[in-house]
Scaffold this motif. Structure first.
Motif, mmCIF file in Angstrom:
data_model
loop_
_atom_site.group_PDB
_atom_site.id
_atom_site.type_symbol
_atom_site.label_atom_id
_atom_site.label_comp_id
_atom_site.label_asym_id
_atom_site.label_seq_id
_atom_site.Cartn_x
_atom_site.Cartn_y
_atom_site.Cartn_z
ATOM 1 N N LYS A 113 53.674 124.205 -7.576
ATOM 2 C CA LYS A 113 52.801 124.880 -7.097
ATOM 3 C C LYS A 113 52.349 126.151 -8.140
ATOM 4 O O LYS A 113 51.219 126.272 -8.190
ATOM 5 C CB LYS A 113 53.181 126.049 -5.826
ATOM 6 N N SER A 128 48.319 126.683 -9.874
ATOM 7 C CA SER A 128 47.663 127.916 -10.142
ATOM 8 C C SER A 128 47.257 127.912 -11.867
ATOM 9 O O SER A 128 46.225 128.615 -11.847
ATOM 10 C CB SER A 128 48.649 128.921 -9.738
ATOM 11 N N ASP A 168 43.700 126.700 -12.598
ATOM 12 C CA ASP A 168 42.413 127.702 -12.547
ATOM 13 C C ASP A 168 42.125 128.061 -14.087
ATOM 14 O O ASP A 168 41.131 128.532 -14.338
ATOM 15 C CB ASP A 168 42.587 128.903 -11.733
ATOM 16 N N ILE A 202 53.034 134.719 -11.837
ATOM 17 C CA ILE A 202 52.638 133.926 -10.911
ATOM 18 C C ILE A 202 54.186 133.694 -10.140
ATOM 19 O O ILE A 202 55.061 133.409 -10.699
ATOM 20 C CB ILE A 202 52.271 132.400 -11.222
ATOM 21 N N GLY A 246 52.950 130.069 -6.181
ATOM 22 C CA GLY A 246 51.632 129.708 -6.644
ATOM 23 C C GLY A 246 50.930 130.808 -6.748
ATOM 24 O O GLY A 246 49.621 130.787 -7.048
ATOM 25 N N LYS A 247 51.064 131.835 -5.988
ATOM 26 C CA LYS A 247 50.149 133.143 -5.802
ATOM 27 C C LYS A 247 50.241 133.996 -6.990
ATOM 28 O O LYS A 247 51.232 134.340 -7.733
ATOM 29 C CB LYS A 247 50.574 133.960 -4.907
#
Length: 105
Positions: free
Chosen positions: A44, A48, A51, A87, A91-92
């Protein structure tokens, strides 16, 4: 009587100075930083990072363990400027550290 006043003032200053010493200790200094790489990061977290495909992502990374999860830190660069992505393991993106991290070449 003046001796009692002097003792009271001394105890008051001592009490106030102890409070300021305790206020300086934080949990931030007790965190342990672990070294890792992008390959060893959870899937995850890697998703991220996709991006930031226009950036150069350093293969070296680090993470800190929180009470609930791990927070990974990656260095990303674009041109002469760089910053650090924070992060969590779900994954946030929880933060970006910016500053004077430019290359000296």
């Amino acid at each position: 009587m003046k001796k009692i006043q002097y003792i009271a003032v001394f105890i008051g200053f001592a009490f106030l100075s102890l409070n300021s010493v305790n206020a300086q200790s934080t949990e931030e200094t007790n965190k342990i930083v672990y070294k890792t790489t992008v390959k060893e990061a959870p899937q995850k977290v890697k998703e991220s990072l996709k991006d930031y495909s226009g950036y150069k992502i350093s293969q070296k990374a680090s993470y800190t363990k929180n009470k609930k999860s791990k927070t990974y830190k990656f260095k990303v660069e674009k041109g002469n400027w760089s910053h650090y992505l924070l992060i969590d393991e779900s994954g946030k993106i929880v933060g970006i550290e910016t500053g004077e991290h430019n290359k000296s070449s």
